[in-house]
Design an enzyme around this catalytic site. Sequence first.
Site, PDB file in Angstrom:
ATOM      1  N   ASN A  73       6.411  -0.162  10.252  1.00  0.00           N
ATOM      2  CA  ASN A  73       7.238   0.853   9.102  1.00  0.00           C
ATOM      3  C   ASN A  73       7.162   2.135   9.830  1.00  0.00           C
ATOM      4  O   ASN A  73       6.282   2.804   9.542  1.00  0.00           O
ATOM      5  CB  ASN A  73       6.777   0.415   7.842  1.00  0.00           C
ATOM      6  N   TRP A  74       8.182   2.566  10.276  1.00  0.00           N
ATOM      7  CA  TRP A  74       8.094   4.075  10.945  1.00  0.00           C
ATOM      8  C   TRP A  74       8.169   5.214   9.957  1.00  0.00           C
ATOM      9  O   TRP A  74       8.153   6.460  10.573  1.00  0.00           O
ATOM     10  CB  TRP A  74       8.903   4.222  12.057  1.00  0.00           C
ATOM     11  N   LYS A  75       8.517   5.014   8.660  1.00  0.00           N
ATOM     12  CA  LYS A  75       8.850   5.891   7.819  1.00  0.00           C
ATOM     13  C   LYS A  75       9.711   6.875   8.224  1.00  0.00           C
ATOM     14  O   LYS A  75      10.617   6.804   8.740  1.00  0.00           O
ATOM     15  CB  LYS A  75       7.381   6.161   7.202  1.00  0.00           C
ATOM     16  N   HIS A 120       9.362  -0.243  -1.322  1.00  0.00           N
ATOM     17  CA  HIS A 120       8.074   0.092  -0.763  1.00  0.00           C
ATOM     18  C   HIS A 120       7.311   1.111  -1.862  1.00  0.00           C
ATOM     19  O   HIS A 120       8.001   1.484  -2.407  1.00  0.00           O
ATOM     20  CB  HIS A 120       8.282   0.841   0.739  1.00  0.00           C
ATOM     21  N   GLU A 148       6.011   3.984  -1.413  1.00  0.00           N
ATOM     22  CA  GLU A 148       6.361   5.438  -1.514  1.00  0.00           C
ATOM     23  C   GLU A 148       7.970   5.478  -1.966  1.00  0.00           C
ATOM     24  O   GLU A 148       8.137   6.482  -2.652  1.00  0.00           O
ATOM     25  CB  GLU A 148       6.659   5.842  -0.044  1.00  0.00           C
ATOM     26  N   GLU A 150       0.649  -4.463  -0.865  1.00  0.00           N
ATOM     27  CA  GLU A 150       0.092  -3.275  -0.228  1.00  0.00           C
ATOM     28  C   GLU A 150      -0.296  -2.527  -1.188  1.00  0.00           C
ATOM     29  O   GLU A 150       0.124  -1.739  -1.989  1.00  0.00           O
ATOM     30  CB  GLU A 150       1.442  -2.424   0.599  1.00  0.00           C
ATOM     31  N   GLY A 186      -2.137   4.571   4.220  1.00  0.00           N
ATOM     32  CA  GLY A 186      -2.340   5.858   4.850  1.00  0.00           C
ATOM     33  C   GLY A 186      -3.592   6.541   4.569  1.00  0.00           C
ATOM     34  O   GLY A 186      -3.642   7.605   4.872  1.00  0.00           O
ATOM     35  N   SER A 228      -3.370   0.458   5.948  1.00  0.00           N
ATOM     36  CA  SER A 228      -4.402   0.657   7.092  1.00  0.00           C
ATOM     37  C   SER A 228      -4.636  -0.473   7.788  1.00  0.00           C
ATOM     38  O   SER A 228      -5.906  -0.332   8.367  1.00  0.00           O
ATOM     39  CB  SER A 228      -5.504   1.556   6.267  1.00  0.00           C
ATOM     40  N   GLY A 274       1.815   0.793   8.937  1.00  0.00           N
ATOM     41  CA  GLY A 274       2.646   2.116   9.015  1.00  0.00           C
ATOM     42  C   GLY A 274       1.987   3.084  10.281  1.00  0.00           C
ATOM     43  O   GLY A 274       2.348   2.916  11.176  1.00  0.00           O
ATOM     44  N   GLY A 275       1.057   3.834   9.953  1.00  0.00           N
ATOM     45  CA  GLY A 275       0.401   4.796  10.925  1.00  0.00           C
ATOM     46  C   GLY A 275       0.075   3.874  12.471  1.00  0.00           C
ATOM     47  O   GLY A 275       0.684   4.445  13.396  1.00  0.00           O
TER      48      GLY A 275
HETATM   49  P1  PGA Z   1      -0.308   2.495   6.608  1.00  0.00           P
HETATM   50  O1  PGA Z   1       0.952   2.156   6.021  1.00  0.00           O
HETATM   51  O2  PGA Z   1      -0.548   1.305   7.747  1.00  0.00           O
HETATM   52  O3  PGA Z   1      -0.192   3.852   7.172  1.00  0.00           O
HETATM   53  O4  PGA Z   1      -1.449   2.444   5.600  1.00  0.00           O
HETATM   54  C1  PGA Z   1       1.389   0.967   5.574  1.00  0.00           C
HETATM   55  C2  PGA Z   1       2.877   0.990   4.755  1.00  0.00           C
HETATM   56  O5  PGA Z   1       3.333   2.064   3.940  1.00  0.00           O
HETATM   57  O6  PGA Z   1       3.605   0.082   4.929  1.00  0.00           O
END
Ligand code: PGA
Length: 252
Positions: free
Chosen positions: A10-12, A96, A98, A168, A174, A214, A235-236
Amino acid sequence: MSRKPIISGNWKMFKTRQEAQQACRGIVAGSSDVEGVEAIVFPPFTALEAVSRVVEGTSLRLGGQNVHWEEQGAFTGEISVHMLLDCGCQYALIGHSERRQFFGENDESVNRRLKAVLATSLIPIVCVGESLDQRESGRAREVVLGQLEKGFNELTAKDLFRIIIAYEPLWAIGTGRTATPETAQEVHYMIRSWLGERFSADLPGQTRILYGGSVKPSNVRDLMAQDDIDGALVGGASLDPESFVKLIRYQC
Ligand code: PGA
């Protein structure tokens, strides 16, 4: 039936079109020989079309980070199922954390988005997870199952066979603080059992449940070794193609 593992990135709100294309080229080059893993990237909407030209003919799949429930209309800033399909997407993330935290999404809007996606060929990945407070007060189970119960309102067992779930925990997203494989496994097992009781005895064996929060090359193997963890939503660590390739190659 065995469940094919999924490694998704997920590149946000990261990467321009050119950066996204470059990353995809690196991912494809580093992982095209890997079999038995479904790899998906979720670039920002603006890069979808550009990326679709890079991934065409490869096994790397594309998804949208969000999707609206209406077919079209005066919904500024939203994107429709048809638009995602038009850009080459096969998957859509729904709910998600966020989106829930910063953009007012809730279980009802998740349900509406999910129904719209299920009416098409897109495959939904529905995200759920508890906050740190909720976990520390012993409410993780109640929160996660509550999100699923409401998010899946009025859906049938047949619908459920098309859904992928991502667990999640908010405290792991993050933050660098991954859930231990055992903690994640416990929640995944709980979700799987609930699917069987609530919808169909055949569902637990088939539904893919991803873990997110993470995930990185150093912990992916231990997470994936758990019986009920079928994949990762990253994500990251998905932003750097080299690191994402390592994740896709976790079995190698
Ligand atoms: P993260 O994000 O790997 O940076 O913790 C995961 C996500 O939000 O899907």
